[in-house]
Design a protein around this motif. Sequence first.
Motif, PDB file in Angstrom:
ATOM      1  N   UNK A   1       0.838  -1.193  -0.188  1.00  0.00           N
ATOM      2  CA  UNK A   1       0.037   0.000   0.096  1.00  0.00           C
ATOM      3  C   UNK A   1       0.761   1.295   0.068  1.00  0.00           C
ATOM      4  N   UNK A   2       1.964   1.229   0.815  1.00  0.00           N
ATOM      5  CA  UNK A   2       2.758   2.493   0.732  1.00  0.00           C
ATOM      6  C   UNK A   2       3.780   2.377  -0.117  1.00  0.00           C
ATOM      7  N   UNK A   3       3.903   1.647  -0.999  1.00  0.00           N
ATOM      8  CA  UNK A   3       5.141   1.529  -1.905  1.00  0.00           C
ATOM      9  C   UNK A   3       4.874   2.932  -2.932  1.00  0.00           C
ATOM     10  N   UNK A   4       5.891   3.194  -3.732  1.00  0.00           N
ATOM     11  CA  UNK A   4       5.605   4.101  -4.880  1.00  0.00           C
ATOM     12  C   UNK A   4       5.409   3.292  -6.081  1.00  0.00           C
ATOM     13  N   UNK A   5       4.987   3.667  -7.122  1.00  0.00           N
ATOM     14  CA  UNK A   5       4.595   2.728  -8.151  1.00  0.00           C
ATOM     15  C   UNK A   5       5.721   2.200  -8.977  1.00  0.00           C
ATOM     16  N   UNK A   6       6.870   2.940  -9.212  1.00  0.00           N
ATOM     17  CA  UNK A   6       8.307   2.311  -9.535  1.00  0.00           C
ATOM     18  C   UNK A   6       8.787   1.363  -9.073  1.00  0.00           C
ATOM     19  N   UNK A   7       8.152   1.104  -7.644  1.00  0.00           N
ATOM     20  CA  UNK A   7       9.089  -0.028  -7.133  1.00  0.00           C
ATOM     21  C   UNK A   7       8.227  -1.398  -7.540  1.00  0.00           C
ATOM     22  N   UNK A   8       7.113  -1.380  -8.082  1.00  0.00           N
ATOM     23  CA  UNK A   8       6.455  -2.220  -8.426  1.00  0.00           C
ATOM     24  C   UNK A   8       6.764  -3.331  -9.605  1.00  0.00           C
ATOM     25  N   UNK A   9       6.553  -4.513  -9.749  1.00  0.00           N
ATOM     26  CA  UNK A   9       6.627  -5.193 -10.775  1.00  0.00           C
ATOM     27  C   UNK A   9       5.492  -4.907 -11.992  1.00  0.00           C
ATOM     28  N   UNK A  10       5.564  -5.600 -13.018  1.00  0.00           N
ATOM     29  CA  UNK A  10       4.359  -5.476 -14.040  1.00  0.00           C
ATOM     30  C   UNK A  10       3.185  -6.144 -13.292  1.00  0.00           C
ATOM     31  N   UNK A  11       3.143  -7.201 -12.850  1.00  0.00           N
ATOM     32  CA  UNK A  11       2.083  -7.978 -12.351  1.00  0.00           C
ATOM     33  C   UNK A  11       1.577  -7.273 -11.170  1.00  0.00           C
ATOM     34  N   UNK A  12       2.252  -6.597 -10.450  1.00  0.00           N
ATOM     35  CA  UNK A  12       1.831  -5.769  -9.177  1.00  0.00           C
ATOM     36  C   UNK A  12       1.040  -4.657  -9.667  1.00  0.00           C
ATOM     37  N   UNK A  13       1.618  -3.947 -10.575  1.00  0.00           N
ATOM     38  CA  UNK A  13       0.995  -2.521 -11.208  1.00  0.00           C
ATOM     39  C   UNK A  13      -0.311  -3.023 -11.577  1.00  0.00           C
ATOM     40  N   UNK A  14      -0.330  -4.176 -12.330  1.00  0.00           N
ATOM     41  CA  UNK A  14      -1.745  -4.603 -12.986  1.00  0.00           C
ATOM     42  C   UNK A  14      -2.599  -4.734 -11.971  1.00  0.00           C
ATOM     43  N   UNK A  15      -2.052  -5.453 -10.673  1.00  0.00           N
ATOM     44  CA  UNK A  15      -3.144  -5.685  -9.662  1.00  0.00           C
ATOM     45  C   UNK A  15      -3.688  -4.349  -9.238  1.00  0.00           C
ATOM     46  N   UNK A  16      -2.724  -3.108  -9.061  1.00  0.00           N
ATOM     47  CA  UNK A  16      -3.132  -1.853  -8.557  1.00  0.00           C
ATOM     48  C   UNK A  16      -4.116  -1.155  -9.720  1.00  0.00           C
ATOM     49  N   UNK A  17      -3.933  -1.600 -10.736  1.00  0.00           N
ATOM     50  CA  UNK A  17      -4.730  -0.827 -11.866  1.00  0.00           C
ATOM     51  C   UNK A  17      -5.930  -1.525 -11.479  1.00  0.00           C
ATOM     52  N   UNK A  18      -6.329  -2.795 -11.281  1.00  0.00           N
ATOM     53  CA  UNK A  18      -7.500  -3.431 -11.087  1.00  0.00           C
ATOM     54  C   UNK A  18      -8.251  -3.003  -9.869  1.00  0.00           C
ATOM     55  N   UNK A  19      -7.385  -2.882  -8.881  1.00  0.00           N
ATOM     56  CA  UNK A  19      -7.862  -2.471  -7.684  1.00  0.00           C
ATOM     57  C   UNK A  19      -8.411  -0.829  -7.689  1.00  0.00           C
ATOM     58  N   UNK A  20      -7.723  -0.278  -8.419  1.00  0.00           N
ATOM     59  CA  UNK A  20      -8.114   1.219  -8.406  1.00  0.00           C
ATOM     60  C   UNK A  20      -9.347   1.404  -9.344  1.00  0.00           C
ATOM     61  N   UNK A  21      -9.676   0.352 -10.279  1.00  0.00           N
ATOM     62  CA  UNK A  21     -11.045   0.687 -10.839  1.00  0.00           C
ATOM     63  C   UNK A  21     -11.951  -0.156 -10.182  1.00  0.00           C
ATOM     64  N   UNK A  22     -11.841  -1.085  -9.509  1.00  0.00           N
ATOM     65  CA  UNK A  22     -12.779  -1.816  -9.089  1.00  0.00           C
ATOM     66  C   UNK A  22     -13.360  -1.218  -7.543  1.00  0.00           C
ATOM     67  N   UNK A  23     -12.138  -0.460  -6.844  1.00  0.00           N
ATOM     68  CA  UNK A  23     -12.613   0.159  -5.634  1.00  0.00           C
ATOM     69  C   UNK A  23     -13.879   1.302  -5.869  1.00  0.00           C
ATOM     70  N   UNK A  24     -14.199   1.717  -7.220  1.00  0.00           N
ATOM     71  CA  UNK A  24     -15.335   2.494  -7.327  1.00  0.00           C
ATOM     72  C   UNK A  24     -16.632   1.879  -7.388  1.00  0.00           C
ATOM     73  N   UNK A  25     -16.686   0.454  -7.042  1.00  0.00           N
ATOM     74  CA  UNK A  25     -17.657  -0.538  -7.149  1.00  0.00           C
ATOM     75  C   UNK A  25     -18.493   0.023  -8.315  1.00  0.00           C
ATOM     76  N   UNK A  26     -18.258  -0.026  -9.525  1.00  0.00           N
ATOM     77  CA  UNK A  26     -18.919   0.095 -10.660  1.00  0.00           C
ATOM     78  C   UNK A  26     -20.002  -0.885 -11.117  1.00  0.00           C
ATOM     79  N   UNK A  27     -20.826  -0.555 -12.092  1.00  0.00           N
ATOM     80  CA  UNK A  27     -21.556  -1.476 -12.482  1.00  0.00           C
ATOM     81  C   UNK A  27     -21.032  -2.067 -13.734  1.00  0.00           C
TER      82      UNK A  27
END
Lengths: 369, 264
Positions: free
Chosen positions: A133-159
């Motif tokens: 959670x407190x890491x900065x983006x450039x410390x992440x691997x591709x797979x981890x960035x992917x998960x952040x991107x999904x979490x960022x979108x899903x956190x809105x709990x969209x339809x």
Amino acid sequence: MAAPNPILVLDQIAKSFGDTVALHPTDLAIEKGEFIALMGPSGCGKTTTLRLIAGLDYASAGRMLMWGADDITATPPWKRDMPMVWQSYALFPFLSVRENVEFGLKQKRRLVSRDRRTRALEWLDKLGIADLAERSIHQLSGGQRQRVAIARALALQPEILLLDEPLSALDANRRLHMQSELKRLHSELGITFLYVTHNQSEAFAMADRVVILSDGRVQQIGAPKEVYRAPANRFVAEFVGANTILDGTMTSSGKVETPMGTFGIARGTPPAAHAGASLLVPADRVALSGGASGAANEVTGEILTEEFTGSFVTIMLRLSDGTEMKVQKQQSEIDGLDLTPGARICASWPAEVGYVLPRDSGAGHRVSN
Amino acid sequence: MTAAGTDRILGGFTILVFLFILAPMVSIIVFSFNAERYPSLPWGGFSLEWYRAVLTDDTVRRGLGRSLRVAAVVSVIATFIGFATAYVDYRFRFTGKLGFLALATLPPTVPVLILGLAMLSFFSLIDLVGTLTGVIAGHVVLCSPFAMALIRMRLAEMSPDLEGAAWNLGATRWATMRSVVLPFCKPAIFSALAITAAVSFDEFMIAWFVSGLNETLPVRILAMLQGQVSPRINAIGSIVFVITITLVFVAQVLTTRKSDKETR
């Protein structure tokens, strides 16, 4: 799916950039809760369609309706409720992982700081990256960035969740893993996933329905199995790639005449007699034998290659007119056959699997033109 | 010749070049602390006399004050204009964009003598000659392209999806500007502030034409040199050198730090 209204309807939506038509007028109804994949080769209009839906580009013509009534054609992107997972991830490099996930909760949901934090951590936890959670983006691997991107979108709990080739930057192993994870998220959350990809195995593995596009036109919409077994035209058959396509002409007795022989057909959309016809033979329904078996639909060919993929063997034959035939067999079914390159072999298939299409159907050369 | 020998010769040559470049500045600083009136060897002993003389000279102090004020205002205005120009270039496609960019980068390519003369004749029409506002306006014209170049370089590193992602997550255009574009450009904005301040602080020609009685420090220095060669010049030179080099150093640190940190 018995929803009263589709969650999203594209009504004759079209897009041109100057003189270039990116998307011809297109109709599409997306049902609540389905996993729908838009696929096709690059430049087919799939990403254009997604960008129109997200509001990142505006349609040149047509309408877009939510729940059958709410016209969102001209709604700016920030007022639509369709977060997107980007191919490039598009994470904000100057924010931490948690702040990235909080971005939409702040801008869109207007949550106060404490609630944002709680919700962000919750979603990071669901995607198994709470410890980052407190890491900065450039410390992440591709797979981890992917998960952040999904979490960022899903956190809105969209339809509706939009996904633009989210797995294309991952290696094969991780891609398979994320496929099952996305599938799990989809069934757990019960929201609509609109997924764009050029990879047909990815689309077939996850989607309830696939939309196949080429040259800015929809070629076929249907369940993966339907598209696989009954392609609407030659382009789809080639794109799906599970068939051998034998070109010939339609006889007046309802058979397809090719340089290798005349074959019976059972299904498909036969063209008029004496018109060009393409016969599709599914790769997994072909039987191989060393000598002629006397079957009605039989060709002889020369072995080109033999390739093992798990328990399956994919064999490529070259037929007398140069057509390559694809055959898929279990290892046990081909024991005892001579499969060295150059060897001659007979291939036959039951008449009921032969599927016929007009030869010039689909994509660039449409019958209707 | 061996590779090591070549390396040694090249290294020695590099040191010579740097000595040649730095020697005048070093000598100014060294002699600014010299007790003797004339800059000759041997050294006449350590003294802060010339600094005292300079800092108690009212014309110098007022010049320094004006220069610092002008530099501060110019850096803010020029960086704002530079940012706006760079963002227009990044964000929009329009006909005549090439002309727009050529115009925006033009001022530093015009000889300052011409620029200064042109401003003198134009400012005299609108009553700005002899005012600090005139000097500020002139320096903004000269400095904005530097700010634009720095910020444009930074924007070129910004993924084109980033703004779209912000809109997609509910941020309006303004909210996106505030919460995505500005934070992304922050290092470049700070280095643009520093560089434009340094350029303005050092600038002589435009100030000389436009400032009139409101002399900035470089104009004051030249006036003093014309009267007499005094070691006070060394002291002023050292002060100006330290201020400028600090600003450039700040800009340099900000520019290099951002590039090794972010790979997008």
